[in-house]
Write a protein that holds these residues in place. Structure first.
Motif, short mmCIF file in Angstrom:
data_model
loop_
_atom_site.label_atom_id
_atom_site.label_comp_id
_atom_site.label_asym_id
_atom_site.label_seq_id
_atom_site.Cartn_x
_atom_site.Cartn_y
_atom_site.Cartn_z
N GLY A 80 0.82 -1.17 -0.02
CA GLY A 80 -0.01 -0.12 0.11
C GLY A 80 0.87 1.23 -0.03
N THR A 81 0.41 2.32 0.01
CA THR A 81 0.71 3.61 0.22
C THR A 81 0.93 4.16 1.63
N PRO A 82 1.94 4.60 1.98
CA PRO A 82 2.12 5.03 3.53
C PRO A 82 1.06 5.75 4.25
N ASN A 117 8.75 11.18 7.12
CA ASN A 117 9.20 10.35 8.33
C ASN A 117 8.01 9.34 8.39
N THR A 118 8.72 8.02 7.82
CA THR A 118 7.47 6.94 7.95
C THR A 118 7.23 6.48 9.48
N ILE A 119 8.37 6.56 10.44
CA ILE A 119 8.29 5.99 11.57
C ILE A 119 7.20 6.83 12.28
N LEU A 120 7.29 8.24 12.31
CA LEU A 120 6.36 8.85 12.93
C LEU A 120 4.94 8.53 12.31
N LEU A 121 4.84 8.60 11.09
CA LEU A 121 3.65 8.39 10.45
C LEU A 121 2.94 7.20 10.81
N LEU A 171 -4.44 17.31 2.33
CA LEU A 171 -3.24 16.47 2.71
C LEU A 171 -4.10 15.29 3.54
N PRO A 172 -3.25 14.12 3.67
CA PRO A 172 -3.86 12.98 4.46
C PRO A 172 -3.87 13.26 5.85
N PRO A 173 -4.66 12.78 6.80
CA PRO A 173 -4.74 13.35 8.25
C PRO A 173 -3.14 13.10 9.10
N TYR A 174 -2.63 12.12 8.66
CA TYR A 174 -1.25 11.85 9.42
C TYR A 174 0.06 12.25 8.58
#
Length: 361
Positions: free
Chosen positions: A195-197, A239-243, A230-233
């Motif tokens: 999927g997309t992050p 920064n995918t870790i924070l996402l 923009l997406p909610p997160y």
């Protein structure tokens, strides 16, 4: 189609589903037997790691199509054989007004070819970025059409798994066509991390078993992005870790923009519930909880299914083959390499693609 443009955009239960507003076409499309020389290649619509998508015109009926060309060696190297065969098989199975049609598929020594609808209005992603955000009625229109398409897929046992604005195309009449079924799968449950992050549901991150609820979660993300821009997160620094931490915490921790509608907020919270068994679309009434939500109160779902509403945006199309809504890409003489004789160690891996060896031309 949009799968091939991810670098330019964003890289990508036991309760029976209630069959709400199922779509039935008594005159199914006629799939043909094609080969490369049946078409005149016009231009490139998108590029990516596996190949590219071309706008083509049939020499026989003069219609315009999009041909997705995928290099077999690259697909095998990147272990995408199953995803590619799934995409082809699912597109052969489905037929819905809000899903792109496939008309045929074939292969030669080096490449796979999928002949699909040319959808001239471009990506919803492009329209959203140009608009910054959509007014509530506009977001509602697109969300309703997407919900109908997702429900259709789910009633046919298909999980889509890659919903985002890049994979929603606008037809000449402004209605949507969902494309890019590379992550779609015919199953009730699966375990694959994909999927997309920004659109990944919490249960996918846990790498456990999940089902159609991941698509309804993504619908919640899509509604938020259409209304806010923009997406909610979203993390501007990627920064995918924070996402992923924020995704795991759930929608109660979303920082809601001022003036965000309460009805839309309520639906998004129910669609993005961290617990799949409590998520709208996964409860006892299935998709009925979504269709009956107050945010959709003024939607006539039967008329929506039949495309009897006028779309909020009409693409500026000058003719049938107008591809001006798509970005221009260097052609690089890529089409000159198609159909050439070569060794083919991978043809066996794609049995659903009719074989068209160069000697057949």
């Amino acid at each position: 189609m949009s799968e091939l443009s991810k670098l330019e955009h964003r890289d990508s239960f036991d309760i029976p589903e209630t069959e709400l507003y199922p779509y039935y076409d008594p005159t199914p499309r006629q799939k043909g037997s094609y080969r490369l020389e049946d078409f005149i290649i016009q231009r490139t619509l998108g590029t990516g790691s596996f190949g590219r998508v071309h706008l083509v015109r049939s020499k026989h009926n003069l219609r315009f199509y999009a041909i997705k060309v995928l290099n077999k060696a690259r697909i095998v190297k990147l272990k995408q054989v199953e995803h590619t065969n799934n995409e082809h098989g699912i597109l052969e199975l489905v037929q819905h007004p809000f899903i792109v049609n496939i008309w045929g598929a074939f292969q030669d020594c080096a490449n796979l070819y999928m002949v699909m609808d040319f959808v001239p209005g471009g990506e919803l992603f492009t329209l959203l970025r140009r608009s910054n955000r959509f007014p509530d009625p506009v977001a509602k229109f697109y969300a309703a059409e997407v919900a109908l398409a997702l429900n259709y897929l789910h009633t046919h046992g298909i999980i889509y798994r890659d919903l985002k604005p890049e994979n929603i195309l606008l037809n000449h009449d402004g209605h949507i066509k969902i494309t890019d079924f590379g992550f779609a799968k015919s199953c009730r449950h699966t375990y694959t991390l994909c999927g997309t992050p920004d659109y990944i549901a919490p249960e996918i991150l846990l790498q456990g078993r999940y089902g159609k609820g991941v698509d309804w979660y993504a619908l919640g993300v899509l509604i938020f992005e259409m209304l806010y821009g923009l997406p909610p997160y979203h993390q501007p620094d990627n920064n995918t870790i924070l996402l992923y931490e924020r995704i795991s915490r759930g929608p109660l921790h979303i920082q809601w923009p001022a003036g965000f509608g309460e009805r839309a907020k309520d639906l998004i919270i129910h669609l993005m519930d961290v617990e799949p068994t409590k998520r709208y679309g996964n409860l006892h009434r299935g998709a009925q909880d979504i269709f009956a939500h107050s945010w959709f109160a003024e939607v006539d779902w039967d008329k929506m299914t039949k495309r009897e509403f006028t779309a909020p945006y009409m693409p500026q199309i000058t003719g049938e083959g107008d591809a001006s809504a798509f970005e221009c890409y260097p052609e690089d003489n890529a089409s000159l390499t198609y159909g050439q004789a070569a060794l083919d160690p991978f043809g066996y891996a794609f049995p659903g693609f009719e074989y068209r060896a160069p000697s057949a031309y």
